[in-house]
Scaffold this motif. Sequence first.
Motif, short mmCIF file in Angstrom:
data_model
loop_
_atom_site.label_atom_id
_atom_site.label_comp_id
_atom_site.label_asym_id
_atom_site.label_seq_id
_atom_site.Cartn_x
_atom_site.Cartn_y
_atom_site.Cartn_z
N GLY A 277 1.04 -0.95 0.47
CA GLY A 277 -0.27 0.45 -0.29
C GLY A 277 0.92 1.07 0.03
O GLY A 277 0.45 2.24 0.28
N TYR A 278 1.92 0.87 -0.51
CA TYR A 278 2.65 2.43 -0.22
C TYR A 278 2.13 3.55 -1.11
O TYR A 278 2.75 4.80 -0.30
CB TYR A 278 4.16 2.11 -0.68
CG TYR A 278 4.36 1.97 -2.53
CD1 TYR A 278 5.06 2.64 -2.85
CD2 TYR A 278 4.31 0.65 -3.38
CE1 TYR A 278 5.21 2.43 -5.09
CE2 TYR A 278 3.74 0.50 -3.94
CZ TYR A 278 4.75 1.50 -4.90
OH TYR A 278 4.23 1.41 -6.16
N GLN A 279 1.97 3.37 -1.75
CA GLN A 279 0.98 4.97 -2.80
C GLN A 279 -0.33 5.53 -1.91
O GLN A 279 -0.69 5.89 -2.51
CB GLN A 279 0.99 4.57 -4.17
CG GLN A 279 2.17 3.44 -4.62
CD GLN A 279 1.79 3.67 -6.57
OE1 GLN A 279 2.83 4.15 -7.16
NE2 GLN A 279 1.08 2.48 -6.64
N VAL A 280 -0.84 4.55 -1.59
CA VAL A 280 -2.22 4.95 -0.99
C VAL A 280 -2.59 6.07 0.15
O VAL A 280 -3.11 7.01 -0.27
CB VAL A 280 -2.78 3.47 0.31
CG1 VAL A 280 -4.01 4.41 1.28
CG2 VAL A 280 -3.21 2.34 -0.43
N PRO A 281 -1.00 6.73 1.16
CA PRO A 281 -1.47 7.79 1.69
C PRO A 281 -1.09 9.26 0.53
O PRO A 281 -1.59 10.13 0.36
CB PRO A 281 0.12 7.84 2.36
CG PRO A 281 0.17 6.53 2.33
CD PRO A 281 0.23 5.22 1.36
#
Length: 363
Positions: A277-281
């Motif tokens: 989920g590294y792009q979720v923020p």
Amino acid sequence: MSLLFQPITLRELPIPNRVWLSPMCEYSAVDGLPNDWHLVHLGARAVGGFGLVMTEATAVVPEGRISPQDTGIWNDEQTAAWKHIVDFVHERGARIGVQLAHAGRKASTFRPWSPVTGTVPVADGGWPTVGPSATPFPGYDSPAEMTPTQVADVPERFAAAARRALEAGFDTVEVHAAHGYLLHQFLSPLANTRTDEYGGSADRRALLVEETVRAVRSAWPEDLPVLVRLSATDWLEDGLGVDDVAAVADRLGGLGADLIDVSTGGVAPASIAVGPGYQVPHARRVREVSGLPVSAVGLISEPAQAEQILVEGSADAVMLGREALRDPYWPLRAANTLREKIGTLPVDSGVGMQPQYSRAQWR
């Protein structure tokens, strides 16, 4: 009902759930024509329960292809080939969208499994590339800087492709302005060093993206949504950051964009700390600033993880890429894991599991 399997409506298009297939290049076309590979690849994910199935980056002009093996939608033959695939996906009860793209300085490249890398020579089926400036992507040939006339033609090429997409029966179109391709190249100061109205300040660098979204929106029916994929950061100090891109997304909403498909990177090599989920923020920040619905993508692999992204308000839908390659029936597995019953209504209702697969249902 879990949020993952609740429908969502964009404009007047109901999408049966929030598990969507991310655009992924298959590098398997000849002369831009989708074929049986694309039918099976996209059709299997529709059977597998994805609510929205997105095509790969599909070029609006021949020279806009990432590789000579990319699909296109610039002529009648391609439009007819896409219609066959669209009809099959619709028969399965899913929605389908086409990602409209121009690769700019990252065009005419060898496909990933080729023994060689870089730009395909003209003698081997490649072509000269163009970009906002004559600065090459590392390892590729230098592009020609686009003339003002060439730049001005880009929005109409995207709009013409959108009209063909409508003829083929697509439910939505996505303007590809991410991953270092042409529209992203204009957005980013790392690739755009122009001194005319399309270069310099952030507002001027965003002008072509805005004109393109406006043109596509004008060519697309009012009751159907337009999506835009943006890279929310270049992951480099002198490149775009998430607040820069969120401000662009806010303006695109005013021009008729209905959802931002949030990804990151691609305009220049960068060191990226990759994890689940590294792009979720970044998706959450774009959602907060723009007020638009967003989709999140990037190492989303487990049903509980995907559900939590929606519950916490980071996104309105999740896009699955590599995980969908490993498991074309991920939504069916996720429904079973979350103990969610997917309806078995007729497919023309826009929801439901295929009756042939009803024994996969959680009971």
